[in-house]
Design a protein around this motif. Structure first.
Motif, short mmCIF file in Angstrom:
data_model
loop_
_atom_site.label_atom_id
_atom_site.label_comp_id
_atom_site.label_asym_id
_atom_site.label_seq_id
_atom_site.Cartn_x
_atom_site.Cartn_y
_atom_site.Cartn_z
N LEU A 19 0.83 -1.20 0.00
CA LEU A 19 0.00 0.00 0.00
C LEU A 19 0.87 1.26 0.00
CD1 LEU A 19 -2.73 1.48 0.28
CD2 LEU A 19 -2.52 1.18 2.76
N LEU A 20 1.91 1.25 0.79
CA LEU A 20 2.81 2.41 0.86
C LEU A 20 3.45 2.69 -0.50
CD1 LEU A 20 4.52 1.65 4.30
CD2 LEU A 20 2.97 3.56 3.82
N LYS A 21 3.77 1.63 -1.23
CA LYS A 21 4.33 1.81 -2.59
C LYS A 21 3.27 2.32 -3.55
CE LYS A 21 7.91 -1.79 -2.21
NZ LYS A 21 7.65 -2.26 -0.84
N ASP A 22 2.05 1.76 -3.44
CA ASP A 22 0.96 2.17 -4.34
C ASP A 22 0.56 3.63 -4.11
OD1 ASP A 22 0.94 -0.36 -5.38
OD2 ASP A 22 -0.81 -1.05 -4.24
N MET A 23 0.73 4.10 -2.88
CA MET A 23 0.34 5.46 -2.55
C MET A 23 1.16 6.51 -3.31
SD MET A 23 -0.38 5.16 1.54
CE MET A 23 -0.19 6.92 1.78
N PHE A 24 2.31 6.12 -3.80
CA PHE A 24 3.14 7.04 -4.57
C PHE A 24 2.37 7.49 -5.83
CE2 PHE A 24 6.33 7.99 -7.84
CZ PHE A 24 7.10 8.92 -7.17
N PHE A 25 1.61 6.56 -6.41
CA PHE A 25 0.83 6.86 -7.61
C PHE A 25 -0.64 7.17 -7.29
CE2 PHE A 25 4.24 3.93 -8.85
CZ PHE A 25 4.88 4.69 -9.84
N HIS A 26 -1.09 6.71 -6.11
CA HIS A 26 -2.49 6.90 -5.73
C HIS A 26 -2.56 7.43 -4.29
CE1 HIS A 26 -3.76 4.70 -9.33
NE2 HIS A 26 -2.83 3.81 -9.03
N PRO A 27 -2.31 8.72 -4.10
CA PRO A 27 -2.30 9.30 -2.74
C PRO A 27 -3.62 9.14 -2.00
CG PRO A 27 -1.34 10.82 -4.35
CD PRO A 27 -1.95 9.70 -5.13
N GLU A 28 -4.71 8.98 -2.74
CA GLU A 28 -6.02 8.85 -2.10
C GLU A 28 -6.13 7.57 -1.27
OE1 GLU A 28 -6.36 6.93 -6.17
OE2 GLU A 28 -5.42 8.71 -5.29
N LEU A 29 -5.23 6.61 -1.49
CA LEU A 29 -5.25 5.35 -0.73
C LEU A 29 -4.84 5.54 0.73
CD1 LEU A 29 -3.67 2.90 -3.35
CD2 LEU A 29 -6.06 3.01 -2.63
N ARG A 30 -4.34 6.71 1.05
CA ARG A 30 -3.87 6.95 2.42
C ARG A 30 -4.99 6.72 3.44
NH1 ARG A 30 0.15 11.57 4.54
NH2 ARG A 30 -0.06 11.19 6.76
N ASP A 31 -6.22 6.93 3.06
CA ASP A 31 -7.33 6.76 3.99
C ASP A 31 -7.46 5.32 4.49
OD1 ASP A 31 -7.94 9.41 3.67
OD2 ASP A 31 -9.49 9.08 2.16
N THR A 32 -6.91 4.38 3.72
CA THR A 32 -7.01 2.96 4.12
C THR A 32 -5.85 2.51 5.02
OG1 THR A 32 -5.78 2.15 2.18
CG2 THR A 32 -8.17 2.45 1.94
N LEU A 33 -4.88 3.40 5.21
CA LEU A 33 -3.68 3.01 5.98
C LEU A 33 -4.03 2.66 7.43
CD1 LEU A 33 -0.64 2.71 5.50
CD2 LEU A 33 -0.35 5.09 6.22
N GLN A 49 4.03 7.69 10.08
CA GLN A 49 3.34 7.55 8.80
C GLN A 49 4.03 8.30 7.66
OE1 GLN A 49 -0.85 8.34 8.70
NE2 GLN A 49 -1.40 6.39 9.66
N GLU A 50 4.41 9.54 7.89
CA GLU A 50 5.06 10.31 6.82
C GLU A 50 6.38 9.67 6.42
OE1 GLU A 50 3.76 12.64 5.10
OE2 GLU A 50 1.93 12.77 6.30
N LYS A 51 7.12 9.24 7.42
CA LYS A 51 8.40 8.57 7.16
C LYS A 51 8.19 7.28 6.36
CE LYS A 51 12.10 6.23 9.74
NZ LYS A 51 12.60 5.88 11.10
N ASP A 52 7.17 6.51 6.74
CA ASP A 52 6.89 5.26 6.05
C ASP A 52 6.45 5.50 4.61
OD1 ASP A 52 7.47 4.05 8.42
OD2 ASP A 52 5.44 3.33 8.85
N ILE A 53 5.69 6.54 4.40
CA ILE A 53 5.23 6.86 3.04
C ILE A 53 6.41 7.23 2.16
CG2 ILE A 53 3.90 8.51 1.66
CD1 ILE A 53 1.89 8.59 4.06
N ARG A 54 7.34 8.00 2.73
CA ARG A 54 8.53 8.38 1.94
C ARG A 54 9.41 7.18 1.63
NH1 ARG A 54 8.63 12.62 5.72
NH2 ARG A 54 10.35 11.60 6.83
N SER A 55 9.61 6.32 2.63
CA SER A 55 10.52 5.18 2.44
C SER A 55 9.82 3.97 1.82
CB SER A 55 11.13 4.77 3.78
OG SER A 55 10.14 4.29 4.67
N LYS A 56 8.45 4.02 1.78
CA LYS A 56 7.64 2.94 1.21
C LYS A 56 7.82 1.62 1.96
CE LYS A 56 7.90 4.97 -3.44
NZ LYS A 56 8.85 6.04 -3.05
N MET A 57 8.02 1.69 3.27
CA MET A 57 8.13 0.49 4.09
C MET A 57 7.77 0.81 5.54
SD MET A 57 12.27 0.06 4.39
CE MET A 57 12.09 -1.34 5.48
N THR A 58 7.39 -0.20 6.28
CA THR A 58 6.97 -0.05 7.68
C THR A 58 8.20 -0.03 8.57
OG1 THR A 58 4.94 -1.24 7.16
CG2 THR A 58 5.52 -1.00 9.49
N SER A 59 8.38 1.08 9.28
CA SER A 59 9.64 1.30 10.00
C SER A 59 9.60 0.87 11.47
CB SER A 59 10.03 2.78 9.93
OG SER A 59 8.99 3.59 10.49
#
Length: 370
Positions: A164-178, A242-252
């Protein structure tokens, strides 16, 4: 607990194999790359459904075949069981106990408890945290079906959250499901954290005395659990990161980043211990694993030693061999010198050559040597 016999078909380099074990000490010896470790691996798969090497089923099946079979006959508390495994390259494995198919691995775990000790385990202290987490997971999954359930779900959710974190790069609207994935991650992860903490405490109660004897009374060994995050703060940490995870595309943050600390006389030997201290602590850890199974499962495990004696000096060899006691043990080695020199009792010997295992005559189970 003993393994009575093992049958293999198209398993790695074995076309067919039918081998019967003694309830005491069994030696599989021969040159390297003949198939000794494959026999131990098959036993481990029968106990845990997984390879100790982390190999996939498609890698275990003979190269020229599409499927392989393992059949293990064992005896537990005077009752005999048969475990059948059907491994396939392109499908999930099939498992049956006494001819009855089972749907979940948890139904098998705990029937056969094994402790696997290989040369790689001697580096478990100095290697990275992943090795120590793997040790804890391998043992806990045998002893606690709830832990296996929670760990499997946690790992699946980590994979889905990272996707999901990787997909959010192209689909920011998916953040609501995080937040949905986060709540599930916390639910399973907090249970893992709690159980690993209990495991470390149980291990510490046992390992200290074993290591003291192994070190001649010179060293005090303590094991501590080092969670990446506490169970009651896990949810807050996920939100904070969350912001860090979105940038790195992985769960920290989470138990997938946990570690275990090994302290000798106040010193963290992961970082500051000598190689000798680290290897002795690793041996203490494996011997503690045996005692832990006895304590929790109320049974003796089967001990699998994969060419580990050649990596130990004579003092550690003697301590290990003398510690086996009444445990059924299956040992692989390239020669018998260490047993002859130590006048160690052997009950059954097999010569393993190019995918065959031939039983040799032992002098009525008496000590080999003078």
């Amino acid at each position: 607990m003993i393994i009575k016999s093992l049958e293999l078909a198209d398993y790695r380099n074995y076309g067919t194999l039918n081998i019967s074990f003694d309830r005491g000490t069994n030696i599989l010896y021969g040159n390297n790359a003949q198939g000794k470790t494959n026999i131990l691996e098959a036993i481990y798969v029968s106990a845990t459904t997984k390879s100790h090497k982390g190999s996939k089923d498609r890698e275990i099946v003979n190269f020229d075949k599409e499927e392989a079979h393992i059949r293990t006959y064992l005896e537990k508390e005077a009752v005999e069981y048969r475990v059948d495994m059907h491994l396939r390259k392109n499908k999930s494995k099939g498992i049956a106990i006494d001819g009855q198919k089972i749907k979940k691995a948890a139904q098998l775990l705990g029937l056969l408890n094994v402790v696997f000790f290989s040369p790689e385990d001697l580096s478990i202290i100095k290697n990275g945290p992943a090795e120590r987490r793997r040790f804890a997971d391998m043992e806990l999954c045998q002893l606690d079906s709830f832990y296996l359930y929670n760990l499997n779900h946690y790992n699946k959710i980590i994979g889905q959250r990272n996707k999901l974190l990787k997909d959010m790069f192209f689909h920011p609207e998916l953040r609501d499901t995080l937040n949905i994935w986060d709540s599930q991650l916390v639910s399973y992860g907090s249970k893992i954290i709690e159980r690993r903490g209990l495991f470390a405490g149980q291990l510490c109660e046992i390992i200290g005395e074993i290591h003291k004897r192994l070190s001649g009374g010179k060293e005090e060994l303590v094991v501590k659990y080092e969670p990446d995050v506490a169970g009651d703060t896990f949810e807050a940490r996920l939100k904070e990161n969350q912001e860090k995870d979105i940038r790195s595309k992985m769960t920290s943050a989470g138990p997938h980043r946990d570690d275990f600390v090994f302290i000798i006389n106040g010193i963290d030997i992961r970082k500051f211990g000598s190689q000798g201290q680290q290897r002795t602590a690793a041996l203490s850890l494996k011997l503690s694993e045996i005692e832990l199974v006895k304590k929790i499962a109320k049974d003796t495990p089967v001990l699998l030693l994969d060419d580990v004696l050649s990596e130990l000096d004579s003092n550690r060899q003697n301590y290990l061999l003398n510690s086996i006691g009444d445990i059924q043990t299956i040992i692989t080695c390239t020669g018998l010198d260490e047993f002859v020199n130590n006048r160690f009792e052997i009950n059954k010997i097999f010569k393993v050559t190019d995918g065959t295992a031939k039983a040799l005559t032992v002098n009525n189970g008496i000590n080999i040597g003078k």
